[in-house]
Enzyme design. Structure first.
Site, PDB file in Angstrom:
ATOM      1  N   ASP A 208      37.433  10.391  68.663  1.00 25.54           N
ATOM      2  CA  ASP A 208      38.150  11.660  68.753  1.00 25.54           C
ATOM      3  C   ASP A 208      37.285  12.762  68.171  1.00 25.54           C
ATOM      4  OD1 ASP A 208      39.480  12.977  66.043  1.00 25.54           O
ATOM      5  OD2 ASP A 208      38.899  10.889  65.779  1.00 25.54           O
TER       6      ASP A 208
ATOM      7  N   ASP B  78      46.928  10.636  62.885  1.00 24.72           N
ATOM      8  CA  ASP B  78      46.059  10.554  61.718  1.00 24.72           C
ATOM      9  C   ASP B  78      46.924  10.744  60.478  1.00 24.72           C
ATOM     10  OD1 ASP B  78      43.947  10.500  60.005  1.00 24.72           O
ATOM     11  OD2 ASP B  78      42.987  12.322  60.726  1.00 24.72           O
TER      12      ASP B  78
END
Length: 372
Positions: free
Chosen positions: A265, A92
């Site tokens: 996620d 990320d």
């Protein structure tokens, strides 16, 4: 090197199964992705993680940049060798963490200046720097740097942040030059359909290997989450993997799959596990409660994870009540296996043309009755 292959489609919904091919292996979708923020899924070894059926994990650029630093990770041979994880890794960009955890000093089109939450030092992150950090980390998938405003922001402020996200995406694309790493763009726009559509179309125009939808499940009402899940996919390319960020409940995953999302996620499996809470069907069991003291059954007798095969609720209750680290690890392991098994079962249902009956979000009773 990166390819997304759609292998089956649901005849009644937008659900599909697929294979996302990466240099470090394939990801069968739909798939839940455990969160390993600091190159570790808290309390779980790589070997244990593989036993759950996990095929891809997420690590965080913001946190790894601050500690231990991308140069050290690169010197070790890259993030896969650093953490001994042989399968795909997505990093990320850290945009959410910058805007939610750090004390901001300045936001501009060039980047963000903030105080390091660890030591108070000043840190500057630009879209170019974020991409270079991820290139040094060596993840399979890098995420573009985005501005994720609070869900309480008004439409004008969200539109301003969206223009910044789009400007940063352009800079990320221009900076990213690593053929063995895919770059995903991130759709933002808050709860406003006009802005979500605009962002989805703009982000899709770059024809990147995949696309993510962010700014979801950041404190807004459930109805707003569902609205984004239902609305945005119609403006996304069909032939790319679609990553819905921060979603980990069974209902939201099944709703997202029905709308054509592929990858998910969430920190909940390990966060709840560390507090002694285990997933069971679509319920949560607080194993700290006294009612489990003499319960010698596993968390879930149908689960094949290491925890359920080897330990009883009574033993886990004992560990949690005595603050033993093993208990937190074992429950977290089960929770991850639970979500992996759920997404695997969704894949089977799509291939067998029974997704609508077994997993469609309006059929909550079928989830509760544990058809998977």
């Amino acid at each position: 090197m990166f390819e997304f292959e759609i292998t089956s489609d649901c005849i009644n919904t937008g659900a599909r199964t697929g294979i996302f091919h990466t240099p470090n292996g394939k990801v069968n979708t739909p798939k839940f992705m455990p969160v390993g923020t600091l190159a570790t899924v808290k309390g779980i070894s790589s070997k244990q993680l593989i036993s759950t059926g996990s095929e891809m994990i997420l690590s965080n650029t913001f946190h790894l940049h601050l500690q231990p630093g991308e140069k050290l990770v690169k010197a070790s041979g890259g993030i896969h060798k650093f953490m001994n994880w042989p399968k795909p890794i997505l990093t990320d960009s850290g945009g959410y963490q910058v805007f939610s955890l750090a004390k901001l000093n300045n936001i501009s089109d060039e980047g963000v200046e903030f105080k390091n939450p660890r030591d108070g030092s000043h840190v500057f992150l630009s879209p170019e720097k974020v991409i270079k950090i991820q290139m040094d980390l060596g993840s399979d998938v890098a995420m573009a740097f985005d501005h994720c405003p609070p869900h309480t922001a008004n439409e004008n402020d969200i539109e301003d942040s969206l223009e910044r996200t789009h400007s940063w995406l352009q800079k990320c694309v221009e900076t990213h030059q690593k053929s063995n790493q895919a770059l995903f763009g991130i759709v933002q726009g808050g709860k406003y359909p006009r802005l979500r559509e605009y962002s989805a179309k703009y982000t899709s125009s770059f024809d990147l290997p995949g696309i993510a939808v962010g700014g979801v499940s950041v404190g807004e009402a459930v109805e707003e989450i569902h609205s984004v899940i239902n609305y945005v996919p119609k403006f996304l390319p069909i032939n790319k993997p679609r990553y819905l960020m921060g979603i980990g409940s069974l209902k939201e995953i099944s709703l997202a799959v029905a709308n054509g999302f592929d990858i998910f996620d969430c920190v909940l499996p390990t966060r709840l596990g560390r507090h002694g809470t285990a997933f069971f069907n679509d319920e949560r069991l607080n194993l700290r409660n006294a009612r489990f003291k003499n319960d010698f059954s596993p968390i879930d007798k149908t689960c094949k994870c290491e925890t359920c095969k080897s330990y009883s609720r009574a033993y886990l209750h004992h560990l949690i009540r005595n603050d033993e680290i093993l208990g937190l690890s074992l429950i977290s392991l089960h929770n991850i296996a639970h979500l992996i098994r759920f997404t695997n079962a969704i894949s089977t249902a799509i291939r067998d043309n029974c997704f609508t009956n077994d997993f469609a979000p309006w059929k909550t009773s079928s989830i509760a009755h544990h058809t998977w």
